[in-house]
Design a protein around this motif. Structure first.
Motif, short mmCIF file in Angstrom:
data_model
loop_
_atom_site.label_atom_id
_atom_site.label_comp_id
_atom_site.label_asym_id
_atom_site.label_seq_id
_atom_site.Cartn_x
_atom_site.Cartn_y
_atom_site.Cartn_z
N ALA A 176 13.45 2.50 12.91
CA ALA A 176 13.64 2.93 11.53
C ALA A 176 12.53 2.36 10.66
O ALA A 176 12.31 1.15 10.66
CB ALA A 176 15.00 2.46 11.02
N PRO A 177 11.81 3.22 9.92
CA PRO A 177 10.76 2.71 9.03
C PRO A 177 11.36 1.92 7.88
O PRO A 177 12.40 2.28 7.33
CB PRO A 177 10.06 3.97 8.53
N VAL A 178 10.70 0.82 7.54
CA VAL A 178 11.14 -0.04 6.45
C VAL A 178 10.18 0.06 5.28
O VAL A 178 10.59 0.17 4.13
CB VAL A 178 11.26 -1.51 6.91
N VAL A 223 2.58 -15.18 -0.25
CA VAL A 223 3.49 -14.62 0.74
C VAL A 223 4.90 -14.47 0.15
O VAL A 223 5.58 -13.47 0.38
CB VAL A 223 3.51 -15.46 2.04
N GLY A 224 5.32 -15.43 -0.67
CA GLY A 224 6.63 -15.33 -1.33
C GLY A 224 6.72 -14.11 -2.23
O GLY A 224 7.76 -13.42 -2.25
N ARG A 225 5.67 -13.81 -2.97
CA ARG A 225 5.66 -12.61 -3.83
C ARG A 225 5.74 -11.34 -2.99
O ARG A 225 6.45 -10.40 -3.34
CB ARG A 225 4.43 -12.59 -4.72
N VAL A 226 5.03 -11.32 -1.86
CA VAL A 226 5.09 -10.17 -0.96
C VAL A 226 6.51 -9.99 -0.44
O VAL A 226 7.05 -8.88 -0.45
CB VAL A 226 4.08 -10.32 0.20
N LEU A 230 11.60 -7.09 -0.26
CA LEU A 230 13.06 -7.16 -0.31
C LEU A 230 13.59 -6.22 -1.40
O LEU A 230 14.55 -5.47 -1.18
CB LEU A 230 13.52 -8.59 -0.56
N HIS A 231 12.95 -6.23 -2.56
CA HIS A 231 13.35 -5.33 -3.64
C HIS A 231 13.19 -3.87 -3.23
O HIS A 231 14.08 -3.04 -3.48
CB HIS A 231 12.54 -5.63 -4.90
N THR A 271 16.16 -1.06 -2.82
CA THR A 271 16.12 0.23 -3.53
C THR A 271 16.30 1.39 -2.55
O THR A 271 17.05 2.33 -2.81
CB THR A 271 14.79 0.37 -4.30
N ARG A 272 15.64 1.33 -1.39
CA ARG A 272 15.78 2.39 -0.39
C ARG A 272 17.20 2.47 0.14
O ARG A 272 17.74 3.55 0.34
CB ARG A 272 14.80 2.18 0.75
N LEU A 273 17.83 1.31 0.37
CA LEU A 273 19.21 1.32 0.85
C LEU A 273 20.15 1.93 -0.18
O LEU A 273 21.07 2.67 0.17
CB LEU A 273 19.65 -0.11 1.21
N ILE A 274 19.93 1.60 -1.44
CA ILE A 274 20.76 2.20 -2.50
C ILE A 274 20.56 3.71 -2.52
O ILE A 274 21.53 4.48 -2.61
CB ILE A 274 20.44 1.57 -3.87
#
Length: 132
Positions: free
Chosen positions: A45-47, A105-108, A113-114, A118-121
């Protein structure tokens, strides 16, 4: 950039697999890399799609240094590859550099994650609304 080497991946190349040792990371120069979640009985599944100027791979920074996703070149990809161990040693030797890389890396991670949320919603909210 002194730690970088130029590498190319042909379309369809598997860059890394979930669960494998994370020993490098890449910054895309051109092309598209798709991050994927492997599924046992179906195609992965593409993320997320990663393009020029973006980081591919963050698992190299956090023990136990194993990939949490898989990655595939969706087009021919030109990139800069970095050896994870060398970069971690530089981060330890220079706290300011280490902090800068860690924040980057934290910003990435926060952005991805955001975007995943959004895609899951988008995928599941219509089903939830009609089920009620």
């Amino acid at each position: 950039m002194s730690q970088a080497r130029e590498v190319n991946f042909p379309e369809g190349a598997r860059i890394f697999e979930e669960g494998a040792r994370a020993e490098a990371f890449w910054i895309v120069r051109s092309g598209t890399v798709t991050l994927q979640i492997p599924l046992p009985t179906r195609r992965p599944a593409p993320v997320e799609n990663i393009g020029p100027g973006e980081l591919v791979g963050w698992s190299w920074l956090f023990p136990p240094y194993t990939w949490q996703l898989s990655a595939e070149a969706m087009t021919p990809v030109r990139s800069y590859e970095f050896d994870a161990t060398s970069v971690r040693m530089l981060m330890d030797a220079d706290p300011a550099f280490g902090s800068a890389v860690g924040h980057w890396v934290g910003r990435v991670l926060a952005l991805r994650l955001h975007q995943t949320r959004t895609r899951l919603i988008d995928l599941y909210a219509p089903r939830i609304a009609t089920a009620g």
